[in-house]
Design a protein around this motif. Structure first.
Motif, PDB file in Angstrom:
ATOM      1  N   UNK A   1       7.776  68.582  51.987  1.00 44.43           N
ATOM      2  CA  UNK A   1       7.356  66.628  52.382  1.00 44.43           C
ATOM      3  C   UNK A   1       7.638  65.920  51.853  1.00 44.43           C
ATOM      4  N   UNK A   2       7.501  65.714  50.783  1.00 40.47           N
ATOM      5  CA  UNK A   2       8.393  64.528  49.649  1.00 40.47           C
ATOM      6  C   UNK A   2       9.744  64.285  49.452  1.00 40.47           C
ATOM      7  N   UNK A   3      10.192  65.744  49.567  1.00 42.78           N
ATOM      8  CA  UNK A   3      12.294  66.116  49.748  1.00 42.78           C
ATOM      9  C   UNK A   3      12.744  65.954  51.270  1.00 42.78           C
ATOM     10  N   UNK A   4      11.920  66.057  52.535  1.00 41.46           N
ATOM     11  CA  UNK A   4      12.459  65.022  53.787  1.00 41.46           C
ATOM     12  C   UNK A   4      12.355  64.080  54.216  1.00 41.46           C
ATOM     13  N   UNK A   5      11.066  63.171  53.133  1.00 40.19           N
ATOM     14  CA  UNK A   5      10.923  61.687  53.211  1.00 40.19           C
ATOM     15  C   UNK A   5      11.865  61.022  52.279  1.00 40.19           C
ATOM     16  N   UNK A   6      11.951  61.734  51.335  1.00 34.97           N
ATOM     17  CA  UNK A   6      13.241  61.050  50.468  1.00 34.97           C
ATOM     18  C   UNK A   6      14.749  61.350  51.879  1.00 34.97           C
ATOM     19  N   UNK A   7      14.890  62.735  51.750  1.00 33.70           N
ATOM     20  CA  UNK A   7      16.180  62.766  52.654  1.00 33.70           C
ATOM     21  C   UNK A   7      15.918  61.618  53.496  1.00 33.70           C
ATOM     22  N   UNK A   8      15.368  61.265  54.352  1.00 33.56           N
ATOM     23  CA  UNK A   8      15.133  60.413  55.307  1.00 33.56           C
ATOM     24  C   UNK A   8      15.005  59.022  55.246  1.00 33.56           C
ATOM     25  N   UNK A   9      15.128  58.365  54.555  1.00 29.76           N
ATOM     26  CA  UNK A   9      14.920  57.116  53.537  1.00 29.76           C
ATOM     27  C   UNK A   9      16.408  56.644  53.072  1.00 29.76           C
ATOM     28  N   UNK A  10      17.306  58.132  52.584  1.00 29.47           N
ATOM     29  CA  UNK A  10      18.295  57.422  52.229  1.00 29.47           C
ATOM     30  C   UNK A  10      19.540  57.926  53.289  1.00 29.47           C
TER      31      UNK A  10
ATOM     32  N   UNK B   1      15.728  72.163  54.543  1.00 29.97           N
ATOM     33  CA  UNK B   1      14.852  71.845  53.419  1.00 29.97           C
ATOM     34  C   UNK B   1      14.408  73.325  53.903  1.00 29.97           C
ATOM     35  N   UNK B   2      14.060  73.793  54.384  1.00 26.36           N
ATOM     36  CA  UNK B   2      13.263  74.873  54.475  1.00 26.36           C
ATOM     37  C   UNK B   2      13.679  76.056  54.123  1.00 26.36           C
ATOM     38  N   UNK B   3      14.686  76.402  55.129  1.00 25.71           N
ATOM     39  CA  UNK B   3      16.010  77.422  55.375  1.00 25.71           C
ATOM     40  C   UNK B   3      16.350  77.489  54.606  1.00 25.71           C
ATOM     41  N   UNK B   4      17.387  77.013  54.197  1.00 22.43           N
ATOM     42  CA  UNK B   4      18.537  76.684  53.274  1.00 22.43           C
ATOM     43  C   UNK B   4      18.038  76.443  51.810  1.00 22.43           C
ATOM     44  N   UNK B   5      17.801  75.084  51.666  1.00 22.35           N
ATOM     45  CA  UNK B   5      17.203  75.285  50.430  1.00 22.35           C
ATOM     46  C   UNK B   5      15.879  76.026  49.640  1.00 22.35           C
ATOM     47  N   UNK B   6      15.414  76.951  50.736  1.00 22.25           N
ATOM     48  CA  UNK B   6      14.110  77.497  50.237  1.00 22.25           C
ATOM     49  C   UNK B   6      13.116  76.932  49.943  1.00 22.25           C
ATOM     50  N   UNK B   7      12.676  75.424  50.682  1.00 23.90           N
ATOM     51  CA  UNK B   7      11.224  74.899  49.999  1.00 23.90           C
ATOM     52  C   UNK B   7      10.241  75.378  49.969  1.00 23.90           C
ATOM     53  N   UNK B   8       9.482  75.769  50.129  1.00 22.16           N
ATOM     54  CA  UNK B   8       7.881  76.406  50.385  1.00 22.16           C
ATOM     55  C   UNK B   8       7.472  75.513  50.466  1.00 22.16           C
ATOM     56  N   UNK B   9       6.690  74.777  49.100  1.00 19.58           N
ATOM     57  CA  UNK B   9       5.494  73.822  49.238  1.00 19.58           C
ATOM     58  C   UNK B   9       5.537  72.707  50.239  1.00 19.58           C
ATOM     59  N   UNK B  10       4.191  72.618  50.938  1.00 19.40           N
ATOM     60  CA  UNK B  10       4.167  71.712  51.674  1.00 19.40           C
ATOM     61  C   UNK B  10       4.449  70.178  51.514  1.00 19.40           C
ATOM     62  N   UNK B  11       3.948  70.553  50.300  1.00 17.17           N
ATOM     63  CA  UNK B  11       3.860  68.563  49.645  1.00 17.17           C
ATOM     64  C   UNK B  11       5.358  68.564  48.929  1.00 17.17           C
ATOM     65  N   UNK B  12       5.578  69.746  48.926  1.00 16.44           N
ATOM     66  CA  UNK B  12       7.462  69.708  47.943  1.00 16.44           C
ATOM     67  C   UNK B  12       8.586  69.297  49.261  1.00 16.44           C
TER      68      UNK B  12
END
Length: 70
Positions: free
Chosen positions: A33-42, A20-31
């Motif tokens: 964390x949110x995407x990480x939790x979504x991926x882990x739950x799915x 998420x950080x390196x490939x997708x380019x998400x730099x905001x910590x809140x976003x």
């Protein structure tokens, strides 16, 4: 058994964060964390479904007779 599962979950979590950080380019910590939790739950729901489906469809081996000497 639990240690290997926990290790696999930890590795999957770290790899997802790196993705998420390196490939997708998400730099905001809140976003992130949110995407990480979504991926882990799915992933957890998908894995539970896969395990349930394969255990229901996979043929079980026959139990050997313990009273019979061969």
């Amino acid at each position: 058994m639990f240690a290997s599962y926990a290790g696999a979950v930890a590795v999957a979590g770290v790899l997802t964060l790196v993705f998420l950080w390196g490939v997708v380019g998400v730099a905001d910590a809140v976003e992130l964390g949110s995407l990480w939790l979504d991926y882990m739950a799915r992933g957890a729901v998908d894995l539970a479904g896969y395990i349930g489906l394969t255990s229901a469809l996979w043929p079980r081996p026959a139990r050997p007779f313990h009273d019979v000497e061969g």
